[in-house]
Design a protein around this motif. Structure first.
Motif, PDB file in Angstrom:
ATOM      1  N   ALA A 147     171.765   3.387  45.132  1.00 21.39           N
ATOM      2  CA  ALA A 147     171.734   2.531  46.314  1.00 21.39           C
ATOM      3  C   ALA A 147     170.963   1.242  46.071  1.00 21.39           C
ATOM      4  N   SER A 148     170.522   0.989  44.845  1.00 21.43           N
ATOM      5  CA  SER A 148     169.742  -0.213  44.563  1.00 21.43           C
ATOM      6  C   SER A 148     169.794  -0.505  43.064  1.00 21.43           C
ATOM      7  N   HIS A 149     169.355  -1.706  42.718  1.00 22.80           N
ATOM      8  CA  HIS A 149     169.243  -2.083  41.307  1.00 22.80           C
ATOM      9  C   HIS A 149     168.296  -1.132  40.578  1.00 22.80           C
ATOM     10  N   GLU A 150     167.196  -0.788  41.225  1.00 21.69           N
ATOM     11  CA  GLU A 150     166.209   0.095  40.594  1.00 21.69           C
ATOM     12  C   GLU A 150     166.798   1.477  40.318  1.00 21.69           C
ATOM     13  N   GLU A 151     167.640   1.960  41.214  1.00 22.01           N
ATOM     14  CA  GLU A 151     168.261   3.264  40.977  1.00 22.01           C
ATOM     15  C   GLU A 151     169.291   3.190  39.851  1.00 22.01           C
ATOM     16  N   VAL A 152     169.942   2.052  39.675  1.00 21.13           N
ATOM     17  CA  VAL A 152     170.840   1.883  38.526  1.00 21.13           C
ATOM     18  C   VAL A 152     170.034   1.962  37.232  1.00 21.13           C
ATOM     19  N   LEU A 153     168.891   1.290  37.204  1.00 19.14           N
ATOM     20  CA  LEU A 153     168.018   1.379  36.028  1.00 19.14           C
ATOM     21  C   LEU A 153     167.603   2.823  35.756  1.00 19.14           C
ATOM     22  N   THR A 177     170.285  -3.150  32.283  1.00 16.06           N
ATOM     23  CA  THR A 177     170.677  -2.800  30.923  1.00 16.06           C
ATOM     24  C   THR A 177     169.792  -1.674  30.406  1.00 16.06           C
ATOM     25  N   GLY A 178     170.151  -1.163  29.256  1.00 17.33           N
ATOM     26  CA  GLY A 178     169.339  -0.129  28.640  1.00 17.33           C
ATOM     27  C   GLY A 178     168.007  -0.631  28.146  1.00 17.33           C
ATOM     28  N   ALA A 179     167.814  -1.953  28.127  1.00 14.79           N
ATOM     29  CA  ALA A 179     166.545  -2.549  27.696  1.00 14.79           C
ATOM     30  C   ALA A 179     165.784  -3.170  28.853  1.00 14.79           C
ATOM     31  N   GLY A 180     166.320  -3.049  30.077  1.00 15.73           N
ATOM     32  CA  GLY A 180     165.648  -3.635  31.233  1.00 15.73           C
ATOM     33  C   GLY A 180     166.588  -4.518  32.036  1.00 15.73           C
ATOM     34  N   THR A 181     165.995  -5.407  32.844  1.00 11.87           N
ATOM     35  CA  THR A 181     166.765  -6.242  33.761  1.00 11.87           C
ATOM     36  C   THR A 181     167.029  -7.614  33.169  1.00 11.87           C
TER      37      THR A 181
END
Length: 500
Positions: free
Chosen positions: A90-96, A217-221
């Motif tokens: 539900a958010s960018h943080e949850e995608v990370l 990404t797998g390395a961060g935002t």
């Protein structure tokens, strides 16, 4: 079986008996074997991803893209690419967080927008992974900011095309992006595949509309795009645009918007595809350039007219033109041999412009093989590319005992060149998937040999990787793999897609 059909079942197309008779008489089409119920493979266990759903309905709903190969495989009862579960952040943080857990547990992640890929873009590699999770971005569905001064809008990537238009229209604006997948695809999907819409002559391709983006990404935002243009090094936005989920998951997109204006449509007849090609090139290079500009060849014009989905053009070719009031290119079209057909053909095209995928379902139901492919090249190579691809399709399918109808239109124009969009219809062979793969391989080789691009707007996916490798060469391939190692060090993002 509606999972493995296009769009809304209420909009499904039924072929009239006259068209079925035509298919039987002209192509030898017979009724296909009945579709089988899909059998899901046993799911692998997954970590506790945000919003995880492992129900059979969720897995089936994310089991395929929308290529003819995808649909034929599913209709045969096999869904080998079904994920083991669906994560709905539900958010960018949850995608990370999804990407972090995927790396930790060696799970492949397949980003899903509207699931309209026609090039195998959702068929990730399973070998070497403990499981596959579909990353459904439909929960990222908000308009975050509308800047009237700069005329930009920032959306979350899961917003579907119609919803974006609805929100912009309420404020007097439009994005102006209407690909054939418009009703179901998302803004993130448009960006990840370098989508091009039917009004791209006036509004531009989607990658030209994007001025900023955010990606997990797998390395961060990655936060990219702080000015309309910049000389601060290479434009890293271009690495994400067209990356098909292999380099990162787009979560926010800032796009250029325009004031909403109504278009005026008209149909034009040309005596030949060559004559029409000269006319549309003149408009693309010297103006006035319409917003919508499409030219069908003789075969597509005749077949559309015969089936009631197009206008007669006196044995020649039909062009559809859509322009803003006060910018009518009629004078130039007449100068190049065009005959005006009035507004009705243009209005009919506008009313039915999202119908083709439903028609493909109906053709598959009737026992026909029906698929499309597209390319683009410079104007000087366009006639040769057109002939080479058409000959490859006709030759391969005819040699297999299923002579096809091959139709084509110019769908997008530029000052320096244009795209060619081919539609192929033939009787299904005993193994229609192998039948289409052979035809597609011949067409792909013809495209590469002619010096054209393997895809103008469908993308690379899994289906075009070998030809993409030839197009960019070994150095280009090495560059992409270096980027992949930097942003996806654990190699969990859509493995097997895009990268040669």
């Amino acid at each position: 079986m509606t999972t493995f059909r296009w769009g809304d079942p209420a909009d499904a197309v039924t072929l009239p008996s006259s068209v079925r008779n035509l298919l039987a008489a002209a192509l030898g089409v017979t009724e296909p074997r009945p579709a089988a119920e899909p059998v899901l493979p046993e799911p692998a266990p997954l970590p506790d991803f945000p919003g995880l759903d492992v129900s059979p309905a969720a897995r089936l709903g994310h089991a395929t893209g929308m290529s003819t190969e995808d649909l034929l495989t599913a209709r045969g009862g096999a869904v080998p690419d079904a994920p083991d579960g669906v994560a709905r952040p539900a958010s960018h943080e949850e995608v990370l967080e999804v990407l972090r857990l995927a790396a930790e547990h060696r799970v492949a992640v397949v980003p899903h927008g509207g699931r309209t890929s026609v090039v195998g873009g959702l068929r990730a590699v399973r070998e070497g992974y403990t499981g596959v999770v579909a990353l459904d971005l439909s929960g990222l569905d908000r308009l975050l900011r509308l800047d009237r001064t700069s005329r930009t809008a920032t959306f979350q990537a899961g917003v579907p095309g119609p919803r974006a238009e609805e929100m912009l229209n309420a404020e007097g604006f439009t994005l102006g992006h209407f690909p054939q997948s418009f009703q179901y695809a998302t803004l993130g999907g448009f960006a990840a595949t370098r989508s091009s819409g039917q009004a791209s002559a006036g509004y531009g391709r989607f990658d030209q509309m994007v001025v900023g983006l955010r990606a997990a990404t797998g390395a961060g935002t990655l936060d990219l795009g702080r000015a309309p243009q910049s000389a601060a090094g290479p434009d890293l936005r271009q690495l994400l645009l067209g990356s098909e989920g292999a380099f990162g998951v787009l979560t926010e997109i800032t796009v250029r918007i325009r004031p909403r204006r109504e278009l005026q449509y008209a149909g034009w007849a040309f005596p030949s595809f060559e004559a029409g090609m000269r006319a549309v090139r003149a408009l693309a290079q010297d103006g006035p350039l319409p917003v919508v500009l499409r030219l069908s060849d003789e075969a597509e014009t005749a077949i559309n007219a015969a089936t009631g989905s197009g206008a007669e053009a006196g044995g020649g070719c039909l062009a559809i033109v859509g322009h803003f009031p006060g910018a009518d290119p009629a004078e130039r079209l007449v100068e190049y041999g065009g005959e005006p057909l009035g507004e009705e053909p243009g209005k009919a095209w506008e009313a039915g412009r999202f119908r083709a995928p439903y028609l493909r379902d109906a053709l598959l139901d009737a026992g026909a093989l029906a698929e499309t492919l597209e390319t683009a090249t410079f104007w000087d190579r366009l006639p040769q590319t057109y002939a080479a691809v058409r000959d490859a399709l006709v030759g391969t399918l005819s040699a297999a005992g299923t002579p096809p109808m091959v139709m084509c239109h110019i769908s997008h124009v530029y000052e320096t060149g244009a795209s060619l969009y081919f539609t192929v219809v033939a009787a299904q062979a005993e193994d229609p998937i192998a039948q289409w793969r052979a035809a597609k391989a011949a067409a792909g080789e013809a495209i590469v040999k002619s010096g054209a691009t393997i895809s103008h707007h469908h993308g690379v996916g899994r289906d075009h990787r070998s030809w993409y490798a030839q197009e960019i060469g070994p150095v280009g391939t090495a560059v992409l793999h270096a980027v992949k190692r930097a942003v996806d060090p654990h190699d969990v993002l859509n493995p097997g897609i895009l990268l040669p």
